[in-house]
Design an enzyme around this catalytic site. Structure first.
Site, PDB file in Angstrom:
ATOM      1  N   HIS A  36       0.719  -1.151   0.067  1.00  0.00           N
ATOM      2  CA  HIS A  36       0.014   0.037   0.166  1.00  0.00           C
ATOM      3  C   HIS A  36       0.860   1.207  -0.008  1.00  0.00           C
ATOM      4  O   HIS A  36       1.836   1.524   0.784  1.00  0.00           O
ATOM      5  CB  HIS A  36      -0.750   0.101   1.178  1.00  0.00           C
ATOM      6  CG  HIS A  36      -2.233  -0.847   1.074  1.00  0.00           C
ATOM      7  ND1 HIS A  36      -3.111  -0.909   2.015  1.00  0.00           N
ATOM      8  CD2 HIS A  36      -2.527  -1.640   0.392  1.00  0.00           C
ATOM      9  CE1 HIS A  36      -4.028  -1.672   1.563  1.00  0.00           C
ATOM     10  NE2 HIS A  36      -3.784  -2.400   0.721  1.00  0.00           N
ATOM     11  N   PRO A  54      -3.725   0.693  18.722  1.00  0.00           N
ATOM     12  CA  PRO A  54      -3.536   0.294  17.483  1.00  0.00           C
ATOM     13  C   PRO A  54      -3.572   1.197  16.244  1.00  0.00           C
ATOM     14  O   PRO A  54      -3.087   1.081  15.152  1.00  0.00           O
ATOM     15  CB  PRO A  54      -4.446  -0.940  17.179  1.00  0.00           C
ATOM     16  CG  PRO A  54      -5.448  -0.554  18.199  1.00  0.00           C
ATOM     17  CD  PRO A  54      -4.778   0.125  19.241  1.00  0.00           C
ATOM     18  N   LYS A  57       1.569   0.304  14.970  1.00  0.00           N
ATOM     19  CA  LYS A  57       3.092   0.127  15.151  1.00  0.00           C
ATOM     20  C   LYS A  57       3.420  -1.065  16.083  1.00  0.00           C
ATOM     21  O   LYS A  57       4.726  -1.459  16.076  1.00  0.00           O
ATOM     22  CB  LYS A  57       3.372   1.362  15.951  1.00  0.00           C
ATOM     23  CG  LYS A  57       3.523   2.577  15.340  1.00  0.00           C
ATOM     24  CD  LYS A  57       4.750   2.708  14.322  1.00  0.00           C
ATOM     25  CE  LYS A  57       4.516   3.647  13.127  1.00  0.00           C
ATOM     26  NZ  LYS A  57       4.811   3.317  11.805  1.00  0.00           N
ATOM     27  N   TYR A 115      -9.094   5.582   7.338  1.00  0.00           N
ATOM     28  CA  TYR A 115      -9.228   5.827   9.104  1.00  0.00           C
ATOM     29  C   TYR A 115     -10.299   7.228   8.561  1.00  0.00           C
ATOM     30  O   TYR A 115     -10.167   7.942   8.089  1.00  0.00           O
ATOM     31  CB  TYR A 115      -7.854   6.724   9.243  1.00  0.00           C
ATOM     32  CG  TYR A 115      -6.792   5.309   9.651  1.00  0.00           C
ATOM     33  CD1 TYR A 115      -6.134   5.068   8.481  1.00  0.00           C
ATOM     34  CD2 TYR A 115      -6.471   4.908  10.697  1.00  0.00           C
ATOM     35  CE1 TYR A 115      -5.006   4.360   8.842  1.00  0.00           C
ATOM     36  CE2 TYR A 115      -5.633   3.974  11.050  1.00  0.00           C
ATOM     37  CZ  TYR A 115      -4.791   3.636   9.998  1.00  0.00           C
ATOM     38  OH  TYR A 115      -3.975   2.504  10.363  1.00  0.00           O
ATOM     39  N   TYR A 173       4.270   6.722   9.542  1.00  0.00           N
ATOM     40  CA  TYR A 173       3.423   5.596   9.466  1.00  0.00           C
ATOM     41  C   TYR A 173       4.297   4.451   8.648  1.00  0.00           C
ATOM     42  O   TYR A 173       4.279   3.268   9.052  1.00  0.00           O
ATOM     43  CB  TYR A 173       2.254   5.927   8.686  1.00  0.00           C
ATOM     44  CG  TYR A 173       1.240   4.745   8.648  1.00  0.00           C
ATOM     45  CD1 TYR A 173      -0.069   4.856   9.378  1.00  0.00           C
ATOM     46  CD2 TYR A 173       1.292   3.822   7.809  1.00  0.00           C
ATOM     47  CE1 TYR A 173      -0.872   4.009   9.336  1.00  0.00           C
ATOM     48  CE2 TYR A 173       0.165   2.813   7.624  1.00  0.00           C
ATOM     49  CZ  TYR A 173      -0.651   2.912   8.470  1.00  0.00           C
ATOM     50  OH  TYR A 173      -1.884   2.047   8.433  1.00  0.00           O
TER      51      TYR A 173
HETATM   52  P1  RFL Z   1       2.561 -11.215  21.733  1.00  0.00           P
HETATM   53  O1  RFL Z   1       2.201 -11.479  20.148  1.00  0.00           O
HETATM   54  O2  RFL Z   1       1.472 -10.762  22.652  1.00  0.00           O
HETATM   55  O3  RFL Z   1       3.084 -12.704  21.764  1.00  0.00           O
HETATM   56  C1  RFL Z   1       3.399 -12.888  23.273  1.00  0.00           C
HETATM   57  C2  RFL Z   1       3.427 -14.444  23.406  1.00  0.00           C
HETATM   58  O4  RFL Z   1       3.688 -14.854  24.662  1.00  0.00           O
HETATM   59  C3  RFL Z   1       3.023 -15.838  25.324  1.00  0.00           C
HETATM   60  N1  RFL Z   1       2.790 -15.801  26.685  1.00  0.00           N
HETATM   61  C4  RFL Z   1       3.707 -16.862  27.273  1.00  0.00           C
HETATM   62  N2  RFL Z   1       4.376 -17.871  27.019  1.00  0.00           N
HETATM   63  C5  RFL Z   1       4.921 -18.828  28.222  1.00  0.00           C
HETATM   64  N3  RFL Z   1       4.915 -18.309  29.355  1.00  0.00           N
HETATM   65  C6  RFL Z   1       4.156 -17.331  29.700  1.00  0.00           C
HETATM   66  N4  RFL Z   1       3.897 -17.108  31.149  1.00  0.00           N
HETATM   67  C7  RFL Z   1       3.438 -16.561  28.938  1.00  0.00           C
HETATM   68  N5  RFL Z   1       2.818 -15.516  28.805  1.00  0.00           N
HETATM   69  C8  RFL Z   1       2.406 -15.091  27.661  1.00  0.00           C
HETATM   70  C9  RFL Z   1       1.447 -15.368  24.837  1.00  0.00           C
HETATM   71  O5  RFL Z   1       0.723 -16.611  24.677  1.00  0.00           O
HETATM   72  C10 RFL Z   1       1.947 -14.988  23.324  1.00  0.00           C
HETATM   73  O6  RFL Z   1       1.864 -16.108  22.273  1.00  0.00           O
HETATM   74  O7  RFL Z   1       3.536 -10.127  21.773  1.00  0.00           O
HETATM   75  P2  RFL Z   1       4.903  -9.813  20.665  1.00  0.00           P
HETATM   76  O8  RFL Z   1       5.726 -10.784  20.200  1.00  0.00           O
HETATM   77  O9  RFL Z   1       5.754  -8.758  21.425  1.00  0.00           O
HETATM   78  O10 RFL Z   1       4.453  -8.952  19.429  1.00  0.00           O
HETATM   79  C11 RFL Z   1       3.451  -7.825  19.686  1.00  0.00           C
HETATM   80  C12 RFL Z   1       2.276  -7.672  18.847  1.00  0.00           C
HETATM   81  O11 RFL Z   1       1.543  -9.015  18.876  1.00  0.00           O
HETATM   82  C13 RFL Z   1       1.318  -6.654  18.954  1.00  0.00           C
HETATM   83  O12 RFL Z   1       2.326  -5.394  19.185  1.00  0.00           O
HETATM   84  C14 RFL Z   1       0.373  -6.269  17.686  1.00  0.00           C
HETATM   85  O13 RFL Z   1      -0.653  -7.404  17.476  1.00  0.00           O
HETATM   86  C15 RFL Z   1      -0.274  -4.911  18.039  1.00  0.00           C
HETATM   87  N6  RFL Z   1      -0.940  -4.659  16.957  1.00  0.00           N
HETATM   88  C16 RFL Z   1      -0.639  -4.129  15.747  1.00  0.00           C
HETATM   89  N7  RFL Z   1       0.710  -3.801  15.613  1.00  0.00           N
HETATM   90  C17 RFL Z   1       1.226  -3.364  14.168  1.00  0.00           C
HETATM   91  O14 RFL Z   1       2.230  -3.355  14.041  1.00  0.00           O
HETATM   92  N8  RFL Z   1       0.309  -3.188  13.131  1.00  0.00           N
HETATM   93  C18 RFL Z   1      -1.036  -3.261  13.396  1.00  0.00           C
HETATM   94  O15 RFL Z   1      -1.860  -3.030  12.540  1.00  0.00           O
HETATM   95  C19 RFL Z   1      -1.542  -3.603  14.594  1.00  0.00           C
HETATM   96  N9  RFL Z   1      -3.080  -4.119  14.638  1.00  0.00           N
HETATM   97  C20 RFL Z   1      -2.522  -4.755  17.131  1.00  0.00           C
HETATM   98  C21 RFL Z   1      -3.468  -4.222  16.017  1.00  0.00           C
HETATM   99  C22 RFL Z   1      -3.101  -5.425  18.251  1.00  0.00           C
HETATM  100  C23 RFL Z   1      -4.252  -5.512  18.381  1.00  0.00           C
HETATM  101  N10 RFL Z   1      -4.678  -6.328  19.194  1.00  0.00           N
HETATM  102  C24 RFL Z   1      -5.695  -7.338  19.401  1.00  0.00           C
HETATM  103  C25 RFL Z   1      -4.185  -6.013  20.694  1.00  0.00           C
HETATM  104  C26 RFL Z   1      -4.816  -4.629  15.963  1.00  0.00           C
HETATM  105  C27 RFL Z   1      -5.126  -5.241  17.238  1.00  0.00           C
HETATM  106  C28 RFL Z   1      -6.808  -5.362  17.192  1.00  0.00           C
HETATM  107  C1  PHB Z   2      -5.403  -4.088  10.856  1.00  0.00           C
HETATM  108  O1  PHB Z   2      -5.442  -4.470   9.355  1.00  0.00           O
HETATM  109  O2  PHB Z   2      -5.605  -4.844  11.690  1.00  0.00           O
HETATM  110  C2  PHB Z   2      -4.993  -2.823  11.292  1.00  0.00           C
HETATM  111  C3  PHB Z   2      -4.650  -1.721  10.325  1.00  0.00           C
HETATM  112  C4  PHB Z   2      -4.284  -0.493  10.552  1.00  0.00           C
HETATM  113  C5  PHB Z   2      -4.238  -0.533  12.030  1.00  0.00           C
HETATM  114  C6  PHB Z   2      -4.646  -1.416  12.977  1.00  0.00           C
HETATM  115  C7  PHB Z   2      -4.870  -2.666  12.443  1.00  0.00           C
HETATM  116  O3  PHB Z   2      -4.100   1.017  12.245  1.00  0.00           O
END
Ligand code: RFL
Ligand code: PHB
Length: 396
Positions: free
Chosen positions: A72, A295, A299, A202, A386
């Site tokens: 994109h 989110p 990032k 957005y 971004y």
């Molecule tokens: P994770 O992915 O949470 O992984 C941590 C892992 O540790 C496990 N765990 C354990 N394992 C062993 N023993 C324990 N005691 C444990 N406790 C926990 C967990 O089960 C898990 O598997 O962290 P990590 O690797 O640091 O990754 C971070 C990302 O997952 C997170 O920052 C992103 O998903 C945030 N986020 C977004 N980030 C982006 O860069 N671009 C996006 O578009 C974006 N959209 C989002 C998002 C997060 C969202 N949610 C649901 C929080 C959209 C959403 C809706």
């Molecule tokens: C997503 O596709 O899940 C998504 C995209 C952009 C954002 C957050 C989440 O800022």
């Protein structure tokens, strides 16, 4: 058992770190609380910065991303009944982002680690980290068969997300926490319908923010701002679509939001959180274990990958007796973390409706949005953040 690096958590941070270490000939043990199926199904992020893509490519992990990811070159900002395009390519000299789901990155990483014969254990319980001040820290867990295990390591990486056990293992008083909760949450859906847009929308709306994202040519990912105490049960599919239609509508433009069956539905709280330093003795925190961003700026996943891109070479040097890069790890990462924390806060507060906000606050938000879409300088600032700032060093 004995390994070089113990890794807690098989999210993007832990899995990518294990692979980057393996490329350097360093052995690791990864332990994960959840099942493989759960890790591969959890709906999360979707936007990958160009330097994160480059990192995955350099690490030999981008085969499917390059085939299936959607590049994109911008986003749309919608407010006051108008939709404006922010052209990243034009504003940043060709930079882009790639829409490729975090779940797919996790699937690719797990498949790679298992094919390489890595020690990756799912469904472990009672994980503990100990003797963190020594140069032989210990990782303990109970494996899926119920056997208690102890692994002696040279260092431990806490990649266990926001609710993990590693950050709380640092003695109270040695960390500084900065945090902010926002007075709204996101209701996210995955819908079996082709996206109604070529790039993410957005939308700032008087009734609340909405985001149109996607997961491929046939799958849409959509989010609605809801109250923090909302329950998913209050949002039957029909109600979600009515609200999405309302917040994205562009009267007179002919644009339509296509609807389809809802495959997944969930509510996400919005929080900014930074815990510093990201190191205690031989424990190094990476990703959501150390910091959370709302989110809106896309990032979180990118910060997790950037942390481990710094951590892998730092641990390599540490194992060779050079403390320097490990000592600099926290400060190096926190510079990017704070930039992303600011950007995510800025995007979030510019785009959401703040409950109880007065007319003054609403007009200030609109003035900011009008400035971003009319001033090349302001749009460039959004675009460079971004797509990823500061740039991640090329190579591994
Ligand atoms: P994770 O992915 O949470 O992984 C941590 C892992 O540790 C496990 N765990 C354990 N394992 C062993 N023993 C324990 N005691 C444990 N406790 C926990 C967990 O089960 C898990 O598997 O962290 P990590 O690797 O640091 O990754 C971070 C990302 O997952 C997170 O920052 C992103 O998903 C945030 N986020 C977004 N980030 C982006 O860069 N671009 C996006 O578009 C974006 N959209 C989002 C998002 C997060 C969202 N949610 C649901 C929080 C959209 C959403 C809706
Ligand atoms: C997503 O596709 O899940 C998504 C995209 C952009 C954002 C957050 C989440 O800022």
């Amino acid at each position: 058992m004995r390994t070089q690096i113990g890794i807690v958590g098989a999210g993007p941070a832990g899995l990518l770190l294990s692979h980057l270490l393996a490329l350097r000939g360093i052995e690791s043990v990864v332990v994960e609380l959840r099942s493989r199926a759960y890790c591969e199904a959890r709906q999360r992020a979707g936007v990958v910065e160009d330097d994160s893509v480059r990192l995955l490519r350099a690490a030999g992990l981008a085969g499917r991303l390059d085939r299936e990811g959607l590049e994109h070159g911008g986003i749309y900002l919608q407010f006051a009944g108008e939709r404006h395009h922010i052209d990243f390519r034009d504003l940043t000299g060709g930079r882009t982002v790639t829409v490729y789901a975090q779940t797919e990155i996790v699937k690719d990483l797990i498949a790679q680690r298992i094919a390489a014969g890595a020690a990756l254990y799912f469904e472990v319980t009672d994980t503990e980290v100990d003797r963190l001040e020594s140069d032989q820290p210990v990782l303990r867990y109970t494996d899926a068969d119920g056997t208690r295990r102890e692994v002696v390591c040279d260092a431990i990486a806490g990649c266990d997300g926001f609710h993990g056990i590693c950050r709380p293992a640092i003695p109270a008083g040695l960390t500084t926490v900065r945090e902010r909760d926002y007075p709204y949450a996101w209701l996210g859906i995955l819908a079996d319908v082709p996206p109604s847009t070529d790039e993410l929308i957005y939308s700032h709306h008087r009734d609340g923010f909405a985001l149109h994202s996607m997961r491929g040519p046939a799958l849409s990912r959509l989010y609605l701002q809801v109250d923090t105490d909302e329950a998913v049960e209050n949002w039957p599919d029909d109600r979600i679509w009515v609200e999405l239609q309302h917040r994205f509508e562009l009267p007179g433009s002919g644009w339509e939001l296509k609807q389809g069956p809802v495959l997944d539905k969930g509510i996400t709280p919005m929080r900014s959180f930074v815990s510093a330093p990201m190191r205690y003795g031989r424990l190094f925190l990476a990703g959501d274990a150390a910091h959370i961003v709302p989110p809106t700026g896309a990032k979180g996943l990118n910060l997790a990958m950037a942390d481990v891109a710094v951590l892998a070479p730092a641990l390599d040097r540490l194992l060779h007796g050079d403390e320097g890069p490990a000592a600099a790890y926290s400060a190096t990462c926190l510079e990017r973390v704070w930039r992303s924390t600011h950007f995510s806060w800025w995007m979030t507060t510019m785009l959401h409706r703040t409950p109880g906000a007065d007319e003054m606050a609403t007009e200030l938000q609109l003035a900011q949005l009008r400035y971003v879409v009319s001033s090349r300088a302001a749009a460039t600032s959004l675009a460079e953040n971004y797509t990823g700032y500061p740039r991640l060093a090329a190579g591994l």
